[in-house]
Each structure stands twice: as C-alpha cells, then as structure tokens.
Motif scaffolding. Sequence first.
Motif, mmCIF file in Angstrom:
data_model
loop_
_atom_site.group_PDB
_atom_site.id
_atom_site.type_symbol
_atom_site.label_atom_id
_atom_site.label_comp_id
_atom_site.label_asym_id
_atom_site.label_seq_id
_atom_site.Cartn_x
_atom_site.Cartn_y
_atom_site.Cartn_z
ATOM 1 N N UNK A 1 -29.961 -28.707 -20.823
ATOM 2 C CA UNK A 1 -31.288 -28.862 -20.213
ATOM 3 C C UNK A 1 -32.372 -28.495 -21.227
ATOM 4 N N UNK A 2 -32.134 -27.427 -21.998
ATOM 5 C CA UNK A 2 -33.117 -26.992 -22.992
ATOM 6 C C UNK A 2 -33.290 -28.060 -24.075
ATOM 7 N N UNK A 3 -32.173 -28.587 -24.560
ATOM 8 C CA UNK A 3 -32.236 -29.601 -25.617
ATOM 9 C C UNK A 3 -32.932 -30.855 -25.095
ATOM 10 N N UNK A 4 -32.646 -31.195 -23.850
ATOM 11 C CA UNK A 4 -33.304 -32.347 -23.235
ATOM 12 C C UNK A 4 -34.812 -32.133 -23.160
ATOM 13 N N UNK A 5 -35.213 -30.888 -23.036
ATOM 14 C CA UNK A 5 -36.640 -30.560 -22.980
ATOM 15 C C UNK A 5 -37.273 -30.402 -24.353
ATOM 16 N N UNK A 6 -36.480 -30.619 -25.414
ATOM 17 C CA UNK A 6 -37.049 -30.567 -26.757
ATOM 18 C C UNK A 6 -36.694 -29.323 -27.552
ATOM 19 N N UNK A 7 -35.936 -28.401 -26.986
ATOM 20 C CA UNK A 7 -35.540 -27.206 -27.739
ATOM 21 C C UNK A 7 -34.585 -27.610 -28.864
ATOM 22 N N UNK A 8 -34.747 -26.980 -30.015
ATOM 23 C CA UNK A 8 -33.874 -27.282 -31.148
ATOM 24 C C UNK A 8 -33.203 -26.024 -31.701
ATOM 25 N N UNK A 9 -33.723 -24.845 -31.331
ATOM 26 C CA UNK A 9 -33.185 -23.592 -31.851
ATOM 27 C C UNK A 9 -32.782 -22.736 -30.678
ATOM 28 N N UNK A 10 -31.505 -22.401 -30.635
ATOM 29 C CA UNK A 10 -30.966 -21.726 -29.449
ATOM 30 C C UNK A 10 -30.338 -20.397 -29.831
ATOM 31 N N UNK A 11 -30.755 -19.358 -29.147
ATOM 32 C CA UNK A 11 -30.180 -18.036 -29.333
ATOM 33 C C UNK A 11 -29.275 -17.804 -28.132
ATOM 34 N N UNK A 12 -27.978 -17.777 -28.390
ATOM 35 C CA UNK A 12 -26.985 -17.758 -27.315
ATOM 36 C C UNK A 12 -26.428 -16.347 -27.117
ATOM 37 N N UNK A 13 -26.836 -15.696 -26.041
ATOM 38 C CA UNK A 13 -26.351 -14.347 -25.739
ATOM 39 C C UNK A 13 -25.107 -14.371 -24.855
ATOM 40 N N UNK A 14 -24.613 -15.546 -24.526
ATOM 41 C CA UNK A 14 -23.410 -15.613 -23.693
ATOM 42 C C UNK A 14 -22.175 -15.638 -24.600
ATOM 43 N N UNK A 15 -21.015 -15.262 -24.065
ATOM 44 C CA UNK A 15 -19.808 -15.331 -24.907
ATOM 45 C C UNK A 15 -19.290 -16.757 -25.041
ATOM 46 N N UNK A 16 -19.923 -17.720 -24.342
ATOM 47 C CA UNK A 16 -19.424 -19.107 -24.395
ATOM 48 C C UNK A 16 -19.814 -19.779 -25.708
ATOM 49 N N UNK A 17 -18.928 -20.649 -26.187
ATOM 50 C CA UNK A 17 -19.269 -21.509 -27.330
ATOM 51 C C UNK A 17 -19.992 -22.721 -26.765
ATOM 52 N N UNK A 18 -21.185 -23.013 -27.284
ATOM 53 C CA UNK A 18 -21.887 -24.175 -26.755
ATOM 54 C C UNK A 18 -21.984 -25.263 -27.815
ATOM 55 N N UNK A 19 -21.831 -26.492 -27.342
ATOM 56 C CA UNK A 19 -21.912 -27.655 -28.226
ATOM 57 C C UNK A 19 -23.311 -28.248 -28.100
ATOM 58 N N UNK A 20 -23.941 -28.540 -29.255
ATOM 59 C CA UNK A 20 -25.284 -29.126 -29.240
ATOM 60 C C UNK A 20 -25.319 -30.324 -30.179
ATOM 61 N N UNK A 21 -26.285 -31.231 -29.986
ATOM 62 C CA UNK A 21 -26.377 -32.399 -30.866
ATOM 63 C C UNK A 21 -26.731 -31.977 -32.298
ATOM 64 N N UNK B 1 -24.792 -16.594 -17.126
ATOM 65 C CA UNK B 1 -23.349 -16.357 -17.214
ATOM 66 C C UNK B 1 -22.691 -17.403 -18.121
ATOM 67 N N UNK B 2 -21.571 -17.038 -18.725
ATOM 68 C CA UNK B 2 -20.900 -17.921 -19.680
ATOM 69 C C UNK B 2 -20.669 -19.313 -19.090
ATOM 70 N N UNK B 3 -20.305 -19.373 -17.827
ATOM 71 C CA UNK B 3 -19.970 -20.664 -17.205
ATOM 72 C C UNK B 3 -21.194 -21.585 -17.107
ATOM 73 N N UNK B 4 -22.390 -21.026 -17.169
ATOM 74 C CA UNK B 4 -23.608 -21.841 -17.046
ATOM 75 C C UNK B 4 -24.244 -22.133 -18.401
ATOM 76 N N UNK B 5 -23.636 -21.642 -19.482
ATOM 77 C CA UNK B 5 -24.281 -21.712 -20.800
ATOM 78 C C UNK B 5 -24.457 -23.145 -21.294
ATOM 79 N N UNK B 6 -23.393 -23.949 -21.208
ATOM 80 C CA UNK B 6 -23.483 -25.312 -21.744
ATOM 81 C C UNK B 6 -24.538 -26.129 -20.993
#
Lengths: 208, 208
Positions: A165-185, A155-160
């Motif tokens: 958590x994904x970035x902390x685990x080493x993810x660098x490429x994110x495909x965001x299917x939620x309507x939320x805008x997410x901020x990443x490093x 859900x949008x509220x859980x997107x950020x």
Amino acid sequence: MPERSKIPDPSLARLATVYRALLDSQRNGRKSLNSLDLQELTGIAATQIRKDLSHLGEMGKPGVGYDIGDLKRRIAERLNLSRRQKFAIIGAGRLGQALASYPGLVEFSFKLAALFDVDKKKIGKVVNGVAIQPAAEISKNLRRHRVRIAVLTVPASAAQGAAEAAVQGGARWILNFTPAHIAVPAGCVVRNVSFTNEFAVLAHFVEK
Amino acid sequence: MPERSKIPDPSLARLATVYRALLDSQRNGRKSLNSLDLQELTGIAATQIRKDLSHLGEMGKPGVGYDIGDLKRRIAERLNLSRRQKFAIIGAGRLGQALASYPGLVEFSFKLAALFDVDKKKIGKVVNGVAIQPAAEISKNLRRHRVRIAVLTVPASAAQGAAEAAVQGGARWILNFTPAHIAVPAGCVVRNVSFTNEFAVLAHFVEK
C-alpha cells in the motif's frame, strides 16, 4: 549518483551519531571539536571517526580540530538531513506511537506526516499532532502528502500488505520494524530493524 | 573464549534472521532448506548466508540442503539462544512497554524479568505479566533475580544513571535505546540501537 553509495552503512550510522554529538555540543556553546573530543562524546574510537569523516572529503586542521558548524553542514548534506523529509508510520500500536513521538527525529529533519492503523477504535486519536487514519487510506494519503518514507510497525503478518500500500502511494524508502521479510519492486530500499536481532547479537557475548 | 568473538556483528544479526526463518519454516512443517530457500525467506543473498553459516563449521549436504532442526540447534548454541535469558527494561514509556510485549523475544528465549520507571503513577501496572517497579529498586531487584541483561528505554538524560544502577545490580550486557552515549566499567558490553540513525542511514539513499 554512484559516489553517494560508496559510504558503507556502518559509517553512515556512525556519522549520524557524530551529527547528534555536534548538535548537543553546539547547544552547549562549543565552536570546535577534535576527534578525541568526539570519541569522548560518542564512544566511537577517534581513528574510526577520522576514517568515517574522510568520506566527506578534506576537513579539520591538525591541532585545531573541526569547526562544528562546518562539520554539521557537511554531514547533513551527505546524509540528506539538510532538508525536511516527511515520513508515515503504518501501525499505531505502542511501538508506532513511540516512534511517532520520538524526539530525536525532529532534530534530524524528519517530519511525521501520517499515521495509520486498522483498529477503528484508534482512528482519529492524535499522536504528536497527527491524527491516526484508517489503513485503507494509506496509498491515497501518502500520494496526497508526497510521503516517500514509510515506517512499518504492524504485526509481521500485515507487513507485506502495508508495504505494498505504501509503495502504491509513492513510498520508496521503507524502514521495516517487523520481523517479516518484505518484497518490494526494484528502486525501493528497505532497511530492516529487528529488536530480536539486537538482543541476539548482545546475547552472543553473554558468558556461558 | 576468544573464538566466540570471531563472528562479526553483521553476521550475528543475519544468523538471527536465519534463525527466525527456520522457526517459521519448522512451524509450517518443513524439515530441510537450502541456501536459496533461505534467500527467498530472508532477503539475504544465498552466498552471504553460506558465508555466515560457515562460522558454525561444516554443515549441509550439496543438493540436499540443511536439516532445519540441526541448523537451529547450531545457531542457537552459537548465539546463546539455547537457554532462557532474563532481561530487565528500565523506562516503561511507550517504547519500553512495546519491547516488554514484543512477541519475537520469547521465541528467542529472552524472558522479561523486571520493568522499572520513575513515574509513581505507573508503578504496579502490569505489562506482559510483569509489574512496573520503582526505579529506585533497580540494583536490588536485578541482583535478586540474577538479571544480567538490561534494556534502557529512558530519556537520554537518565541513561547514564540507569546504566549505573543496572551495573550495580549485576547487569553486564546493556541494550541502549537512548541516543545518549553511556560509559560502563570494563567487562560490560553496550549495544546501541538508535532509531534516528536508522532513519539517517535510510535517508542517505533518498533521491535529491
């Protein structure tokens, strides 16, 4: 690699469409295709296809067309489809599970490596050979499996939170299917896929 | 209306993103926003937002920003979001059912009117208030309910047939979630949404 980023996103998407047509044609026993054949198969104008393919350098012989095997290799090379890439899905609702089993992804060398959800009732359920794991273990598991691509279907509220958590685990490429805008490093790439936007663009063309 | 088609698709998609941010901000009690606020909320550069909004004509006061209510109305008017639009989903698998319940669509005035599947075991099951109907009744039911927008979430091999049934029932705007290229009569608009393409575009940026 500055040269790599020169291909605009819409060209990349069309090249992926051409790639799929090549896979299908090869399966049907064809060896070569020209741009008009590709227009027929994809609905993309032949002139546009030639323009998109020009990003890959010289190819195709006038009157003969493209060798399917060669063209496939060159697109795969450029789009990074030539080696298997693991991805994780965060959010195992209907959309997350649909993506987990989406048949086209395997053909494009994408491999589902992990699937997460916060719902305890879902934990352990197997989708496309992968058991749903608790969201609390995202970082640990992505790191362990060296997953660099994360797909957000929460859900949008859980997107950020999921992205972090994904970035902390080493993810660098994110495909965001939620309507939320997410901020990443810096150094992370987010690609947003919005169903409502797809509807809205279509609705623009609906007659009043 | 030739003027309507002047807005390029990427601008339309960004305007839809801005529209969602306006809905959220209004819910949070805000009355006005400037382009930097919108950049913060959407991740779209303020200069790009100002450019996209310029398609809607003169608006916003320097130093004051945009009135949220006014901007919402203008985007809704231009994107045809100001009146309810019915849509049908053909293919009630996981993806079809996910779309049937996708919460953002209601906020954009899209109303699920019908849901179809070929699987007899699914017929009658209710998703988001709508019972799944047999695919054999697509044309009849779209016509009866005056549905003009059809969403294809069937397997690729069934896409062309589903599109033809929808068009026969009066659908003119088709959102195609299958990897298949579908041919439609003149006057119909198809918008293709490909998950594999979204992955492929992202993968292009993955480091070697």
